[in-house]
Design an enzyme around this catalytic site. Sequence first.
Site, PDB file in Angstrom:
ATOM      1  N   SER A 154      -0.493   2.546  44.143  1.00  0.00           N
ATOM      2  CA  SER A 154      -1.672   2.474  43.276  1.00  0.00           C
ATOM      3  C   SER A 154      -2.844   2.021  44.141  1.00  0.00           C
ATOM      4  CB  SER A 154      -1.428   1.425  42.180  1.00  0.00           C
ATOM      5  OG  SER A 154      -2.638   1.116  41.505  1.00  0.00           O
ATOM      6  N   TYR A 171       1.776  -7.350  39.583  1.00  0.00           N
ATOM      7  CA  TYR A 171       1.671  -5.882  39.669  1.00  0.00           C
ATOM      8  C   TYR A 171       0.962  -5.469  40.964  1.00  0.00           C
ATOM      9  CZ  TYR A 171       0.457  -1.042  38.772  1.00  0.00           C
ATOM     10  OH  TYR A 171       0.311   0.322  38.898  1.00  0.00           O
TER      11      TYR A 171
HETATM   12  N1  NAP Z   1      -1.756   4.905  34.754  1.00  0.00           N
HETATM   13  C1  NAP Z   1      -2.404   4.232  35.699  1.00  0.00           C
HETATM   14  O1  NAP Z   1      -3.562   3.790  35.499  1.00  0.00           O
HETATM   15  C2  NAP Z   1      -1.778   4.054  37.066  1.00  0.00           C
HETATM   16  C3  NAP Z   1      -2.627   3.746  38.143  1.00  0.00           C
HETATM   17  C4  NAP Z   1      -2.076   3.578  39.392  1.00  0.00           C
HETATM   18  C5  NAP Z   1      -0.713   3.712  39.587  1.00  0.00           C
HETATM   19  N2  NAP Z   1       0.103   4.012  38.528  1.00  0.00           N
HETATM   20  C6  NAP Z   1       1.543   4.108  38.785  1.00  0.00           C
HETATM   21  O2  NAP Z   1       1.983   5.413  38.435  1.00  0.00           O
HETATM   22  C7  NAP Z   1       3.359   5.355  38.097  1.00  0.00           C
HETATM   23  C8  NAP Z   1       3.567   6.102  36.786  1.00  0.00           C
HETATM   24  O3  NAP Z   1       2.892   5.406  35.771  1.00  0.00           O
HETATM   25  P1  NAP Z   1       2.229   6.112  34.507  1.00  0.00           P
HETATM   26  O4  NAP Z   1       0.791   5.795  34.526  1.00  0.00           O
HETATM   27  O5  NAP Z   1       2.643   7.527  34.401  1.00  0.00           O
HETATM   28  O6  NAP Z   1       2.866   5.201  33.362  1.00  0.00           O
HETATM   29  P2  NAP Z   1       3.656   5.558  32.024  1.00  0.00           P
HETATM   30  O7  NAP Z   1       2.942   6.626  31.272  1.00  0.00           O
HETATM   31  O8  NAP Z   1       3.889   4.246  31.377  1.00  0.00           O
HETATM   32  O9  NAP Z   1       5.024   6.162  32.550  1.00  0.00           O
HETATM   33  C9  NAP Z   1       5.975   5.367  33.193  1.00  0.00           C
HETATM   34  C10 NAP Z   1       7.272   6.117  33.300  1.00  0.00           C
HETATM   35  O10 NAP Z   1       8.248   5.231  33.881  1.00  0.00           O
HETATM   36  C11 NAP Z   1       9.352   5.114  33.005  1.00  0.00           C
HETATM   37  N3  NAP Z   1       9.896   3.772  33.085  1.00  0.00           N
HETATM   38  C12 NAP Z   1       9.281   2.615  32.766  1.00  0.00           C
HETATM   39  N4  NAP Z   1      10.108   1.572  32.936  1.00  0.00           N
HETATM   40  C13 NAP Z   1      11.290   2.094  33.387  1.00  0.00           C
HETATM   41  C14 NAP Z   1      12.531   1.531  33.746  1.00  0.00           C
HETATM   42  N5  NAP Z   1      12.752   0.206  33.661  1.00  0.00           N
HETATM   43  N6  NAP Z   1      13.522   2.350  34.160  1.00  0.00           N
HETATM   44  C15 NAP Z   1      13.317   3.694  34.223  1.00  0.00           C
HETATM   45  N7  NAP Z   1      12.150   4.283  33.910  1.00  0.00           N
HETATM   46  C16 NAP Z   1      11.155   3.491  33.492  1.00  0.00           C
HETATM   47  C17 NAP Z   1       8.778   5.430  31.620  1.00  0.00           C
HETATM   48  O11 NAP Z   1       9.757   5.930  30.734  1.00  0.00           O
HETATM   49  P3  NAP Z   1      10.587   5.029  29.693  1.00  0.00           P
HETATM   50  O12 NAP Z   1       9.601   4.169  28.987  1.00  0.00           O
HETATM   51  O13 NAP Z   1      11.229   6.072  28.863  1.00  0.00           O
HETATM   52  O14 NAP Z   1      11.553   4.274  30.523  1.00  0.00           O
HETATM   53  C18 NAP Z   1       7.803   6.551  31.958  1.00  0.00           C
HETATM   54  O15 NAP Z   1       8.502   7.769  32.092  1.00  0.00           O
HETATM   55  C19 NAP Z   1       3.738   3.871  38.039  1.00  0.00           C
HETATM   56  O16 NAP Z   1       4.400   3.510  39.231  1.00  0.00           O
HETATM   57  C20 NAP Z   1       2.388   3.172  37.956  1.00  0.00           C
HETATM   58  O17 NAP Z   1       2.432   1.876  38.503  1.00  0.00           O
HETATM   59  C21 NAP Z   1      -0.406   4.192  37.276  1.00  0.00           C
END
Ligand code: NAP
Length: 261
Positions: free
Chosen positions: A140, A153
């Site tokens: 991130s 985080y």
């Molecule tokens: N969105 C942002 O602003 C942002 C910015 C920078 C980086 N990121 C990074 O991008 C990545 C994806 O995030 P996202 O934004 O797509 O978030 P998201 O929409 O919350 O998706 C997260 C995914 O991870 C799965 N997950 C969560 N906890 C889990 C666990 N304990 N075991 C297995 N799977 C799990 C969730 O599915 P379930 O709930 O079904 O488990 C979901 O498929 C993350 O690493 C996040 O830190 C996000």
Amino acid sequence: MDAAKTVLITGASGGIGYELAKLFARDHHNLVLVARSGDKLAHVATELEAHGVSVKTVALDLAEPPAPKFLFAQLQREGIAIDILINNAGFGALGNFADMPEDQILGQINLNIIALTQLTKLFLPPMLARRSGRIMNVASTAGFQPGPLMAVYYATKAYVLSFTEAIANELRHSGVTVTCFCPGPTHTGFGKRAGNDQSRVFKQFGAMNADRVALDGYRALMEGRTLAISGIHNWAVAQSTRFAPRKLVTAISRWVSEKTE
Ligand SMILES: NC(=O)c1ccc[n+]([C@@H]2O[C@H](COP(=O)([O-])OP(=O)(O)OC[C@H]3O[C@@H](n4cnc5c(N)ncnc54)[C@H](OP(=O)(O)O)[C@@H]3O)[C@@H](O)[C@H]2O)c1
């Protein structure tokens, strides 16, 4: 286009992971999708199988320490070799460290750091034996500076950034590429789970759409880039932290995480 590969994506039931899965399916790659929600994964599988690819789903809580080994063993038993590993699953939590429940602190460390490291360690040797493979770890822009109100985080993402760039260097002549992908604020389920969807960073700084972010990640991975930041404005912010005084960077980081009206 590459020949059909088998791609393992963690956190593929929604958000960036789901958008990445769509891109791979459209390019005719087979998928292994992991997340906790088996029902959501089943819907995704049905949708993506329409592209004529095979989609295997594994409902697993990767924050539980035995889960990465369990996943690797299951795929080995089933004779499924992974050509591309995407460690995307991750979550954040807003709040002062002193007030944060221990399960949220350890949950972030277990998922964002330990599961990612274990999966990399498990799936790397077969790639090295084939002298072919790709790994992408999703960090991130949070990884470039300390993050008051999301201290754990931000620190987990600093780990992902440092770890991934280091092993990319170690593996540079191995046939395996390692990419650290850094999205900035993105419209997904992340903000709601983290509790920071009302913060300045989301409300005032313009979050990107997940499909656009995933496309940047997909391209970076397929090009074998070591580090990619999604969005030119996010790239500029990440660069600026290198030259500004640390105290100022930390104060600004806190300001963007605070709630706004
Ligand atoms: N969105 C942002 O602003 C942002 C910015 C920078 C980086 N990121 C990074 O991008 C990545 C994806 O995030 P996202 O934004 O797509 O978030 P998201 O929409 O919350 O998706 C997260 C995914 O991870 C799965 N997950 C969560 N906890 C889990 C666990 N304990 N075991 C297995 N799977 C799990 C969730 O599915 P379930 O709930 O079904 O488990 C979901 O498929 C993350 O690493 C996040 O830190 C996000």
